[in-house]
Design a protein around this motif. Sequence first.
Motif, PDB file in Angstrom:
ATOM      1  N   LEU A 102       9.306   1.922  12.880  1.00  0.00           N
ATOM      2  CA  LEU A 102       8.888   3.283  12.358  1.00  0.00           C
ATOM      3  C   LEU A 102       8.338   4.047  13.530  1.00  0.00           C
ATOM      4  CD1 LEU A 102       8.113   2.519   8.704  1.00  0.00           C
ATOM      5  CD2 LEU A 102      10.309   3.735   9.675  1.00  0.00           C
ATOM      6  N   ASN A 103       7.641   3.179  14.432  1.00  0.00           N
ATOM      7  CA  ASN A 103       6.899   3.574  15.767  1.00  0.00           C
ATOM      8  C   ASN A 103       5.449   4.043  15.014  1.00  0.00           C
ATOM      9  OD1 ASN A 103       6.028   4.058  18.159  1.00  0.00           O
ATOM     10  ND2 ASN A 103       6.859   6.205  18.264  1.00  0.00           N
ATOM     11  N   VAL A 104       4.915   3.274  14.315  1.00  0.00           N
ATOM     12  CA  VAL A 104       3.836   3.674  13.572  1.00  0.00           C
ATOM     13  C   VAL A 104       2.631   2.515  13.794  1.00  0.00           C
ATOM     14  CG1 VAL A 104       4.649   5.132  11.876  1.00  0.00           C
ATOM     15  CG2 VAL A 104       4.372   2.858  11.268  1.00  0.00           C
ATOM     16  N   PRO A 105       1.365   2.608  13.485  1.00  0.00           N
ATOM     17  CA  PRO A 105       0.255   1.586  13.685  1.00  0.00           C
ATOM     18  C   PRO A 105       0.512   0.213  12.652  1.00  0.00           C
ATOM     19  CG  PRO A 105      -0.693   3.691  13.690  1.00  0.00           C
ATOM     20  CD  PRO A 105       0.764   4.097  13.121  1.00  0.00           C
ATOM     21  N   PHE A 106       0.239  -0.796  13.136  1.00  0.00           N
ATOM     22  CA  PHE A 106       0.054  -1.698  12.223  1.00  0.00           C
ATOM     23  C   PHE A 106      -1.165  -2.510  12.078  1.00  0.00           C
ATOM     24  CE2 PHE A 106      -0.234  -6.402  11.598  1.00  0.00           C
ATOM     25  CZ  PHE A 106       0.655  -6.519  10.090  1.00  0.00           C
ATOM     26  N   PHE A 107      -1.874  -2.523  10.997  1.00  0.00           N
ATOM     27  CA  PHE A 107      -3.130  -3.095  10.723  1.00  0.00           C
ATOM     28  C   PHE A 107      -3.107  -4.338   9.909  1.00  0.00           C
ATOM     29  CE2 PHE A 107      -3.366   1.562  10.806  1.00  0.00           C
ATOM     30  CZ  PHE A 107      -4.314   1.771  11.773  1.00  0.00           C
ATOM     31  N   ALA A 108      -3.586  -5.562  10.508  1.00  0.00           N
ATOM     32  CA  ALA A 108      -4.013  -6.725   9.906  1.00  0.00           C
ATOM     33  C   ALA A 108      -5.297  -6.806   8.941  1.00  0.00           C
ATOM     34  CB  ALA A 108      -4.153  -7.827  10.806  1.00  0.00           C
ATOM     35  N   VAL A 109      -5.143  -7.091   7.912  1.00  0.00           N
ATOM     36  CA  VAL A 109      -6.224  -7.148   6.843  1.00  0.00           C
ATOM     37  C   VAL A 109      -6.400  -8.423   5.935  1.00  0.00           C
ATOM     38  CG1 VAL A 109      -6.647  -4.588   6.822  1.00  0.00           C
ATOM     39  CG2 VAL A 109      -5.266  -6.050   4.924  1.00  0.00           C
ATOM     40  N   SER A 110      -7.373  -8.855   5.480  1.00  0.00           N
ATOM     41  CA  SER A 110      -7.204 -10.067   4.608  1.00  0.00           C
ATOM     42  C   SER A 110      -6.960  -9.865   3.318  1.00  0.00           C
ATOM     43  CB  SER A 110      -8.585 -10.799   4.753  1.00  0.00           C
ATOM     44  OG  SER A 110      -9.549 -10.077   3.880  1.00  0.00           O
ATOM     45  N   HIS A 111      -6.573 -10.841   2.668  1.00  0.00           N
ATOM     46  CA  HIS A 111      -5.925 -10.687   1.036  1.00  0.00           C
ATOM     47  C   HIS A 111      -7.248 -10.347   0.219  1.00  0.00           C
ATOM     48  CE1 HIS A 111      -4.167 -11.810  -2.568  1.00  0.00           C
ATOM     49  NE2 HIS A 111      -5.277 -12.796  -3.019  1.00  0.00           N
ATOM     50  N   GLN A 112      -8.551 -10.959   0.673  1.00  0.00           N
ATOM     51  CA  GLN A 112      -9.582 -10.375  -0.121  1.00  0.00           C
ATOM     52  C   GLN A 112     -10.080  -9.108   0.135  1.00  0.00           C
ATOM     53  OE1 GLN A 112     -13.790 -12.217   0.944  1.00  0.00           O
ATOM     54  NE2 GLN A 112     -13.153 -13.468  -1.167  1.00  0.00           N
ATOM     55  N   GLN A 113     -10.080  -8.628   1.274  1.00  0.00           N
ATOM     56  CA  GLN A 113     -10.418  -7.273   1.514  1.00  0.00           C
ATOM     57  C   GLN A 113      -9.524  -6.177   0.839  1.00  0.00           C
ATOM     58  OE1 GLN A 113      -9.960  -7.687   5.883  1.00  0.00           O
ATOM     59  NE2 GLN A 113     -12.048  -6.986   6.333  1.00  0.00           N
ATOM     60  N   GLY A 114      -8.178  -6.558   0.859  1.00  0.00           N
ATOM     61  CA  GLY A 114      -7.190  -5.815  -0.180  1.00  0.00           C
ATOM     62  C   GLY A 114      -7.390  -5.844  -1.371  1.00  0.00           C
ATOM     63  N   HIS A 115      -7.936  -7.118  -2.111  1.00  0.00           N
ATOM     64  CA  HIS A 115      -8.471  -7.295  -3.574  1.00  0.00           C
ATOM     65  C   HIS A 115      -9.699  -6.305  -3.857  1.00  0.00           C
ATOM     66  CE1 HIS A 115      -6.440  -9.850  -6.132  1.00  0.00           C
ATOM     67  NE2 HIS A 115      -6.296 -10.667  -5.405  1.00  0.00           N
ATOM     68  N   LEU A 116     -10.520  -6.185  -2.856  1.00  0.00           N
ATOM     69  CA  LEU A 116     -11.678  -5.220  -3.046  1.00  0.00           C
ATOM     70  C   LEU A 116     -11.416  -3.854  -2.887  1.00  0.00           C
ATOM     71  CD1 LEU A 116     -14.090  -7.079  -0.582  1.00  0.00           C
ATOM     72  CD2 LEU A 116     -14.177  -7.282  -3.443  1.00  0.00           C
ATOM     73  N   ALA A 117     -10.386  -3.521  -2.079  1.00  0.00           N
ATOM     74  CA  ALA A 117     -10.072  -2.014  -1.870  1.00  0.00           C
ATOM     75  C   ALA A 117      -9.267  -1.575  -3.398  1.00  0.00           C
ATOM     76  CB  ALA A 117      -9.110  -1.873  -0.785  1.00  0.00           C
ATOM     77  N   ALA A 118      -8.365  -2.420  -3.673  1.00  0.00           N
ATOM     78  CA  ALA A 118      -7.753  -2.167  -5.017  1.00  0.00           C
ATOM     79  C   ALA A 118      -8.685  -2.189  -6.237  1.00  0.00           C
ATOM     80  CB  ALA A 118      -6.570  -3.393  -5.080  1.00  0.00           C
TER      81      ALA A 118
END
Length: 309
Positions: A102-118
């Motif tokens: 898609l020619n867009v940025p990719f960001f690597a995050v952690s599973h735990q960070q995702g839990h907190l954001a959700a």
Amino acid sequence: MRTLGLDTSNYTTSAALFDGEEGYNAGKLLEVPEGQLGLRQSEALFQHIKALPDRMQELRKTGPLKDVAAVAASTRPREVEGSYMPCFLAGESLGRSLAHTLNVPFFAVSHQQGHLAAAAWSAGHMELLDRPFLAWHLSGGTTELLYVEPDGVNVRAEKIGGTSDISAGQLIDRTGVLLGLAFPAGRELDRLAQCCTQRPKPLRRALTGLEFSLSGVENKVKDMVAAREEPACVAAFCLDTVVQVVQEATVAAQDRYPGLRVLCSGGVASNTRLRYVLTEFCRAVFAKPQYATDNAVGVAVLAHRLANT
């Protein structure tokens, strides 16, 4: 702007879209053979690879994926040195491939960070991500009490307490399997516990700082099952013990860090009694139940925030 998030934990394959306000998660539990307590990493990785195309197909129902402006994936359990699980390679590999396509940025995050954001998003408290707060990550493999602070538009979490041995999720799942419930057992154990008319006294757990042990509770559960005690009351004993010690650790943390809100995430945070006790007595805020368990919405939320920096 829409962002895509991918999360391939050891329990769930999920993909999500987020547009800055609304989120949609397409998730599927991995298949665990009856009587087993989880999967080997190789089997989890295999199931994720098979399941991801269907999760993406489900997302297409919400609109064309060509509008995606950024992609993120959980690539590790926690944002700490040495944190690694092979199952996250499935989501990372697809995420990076889609970002290149898609020619867009990719960001690597952690599973735990995702839990907190959700949790912050689904609880209606996104402002928490921009200030220090306390958090519980209560899941099948993790029972951690965290001090969380902003790290740019992402978050940095430091473990300040939790279990010193087995997690609350492991205790709950092992209790459920002993009682003949399917793995993961949290939801059904919660329902079963509500049928107990005379709830046994919880087993008191001592705090060492903000840490506690749950292995002794598992031994007591085994004794109760061997003695053929009422399954509903075994379930209630297990859950009430977890709730009591988590509440005590939360109160102690609030004394140590006065004025900070407490955010609760992870599958165990869906438990009805835990939600009532911590909300009523600790003013904690919780992820909505469907976003407390493993999901990719938080990963997509972080992608949206990171893409806007």
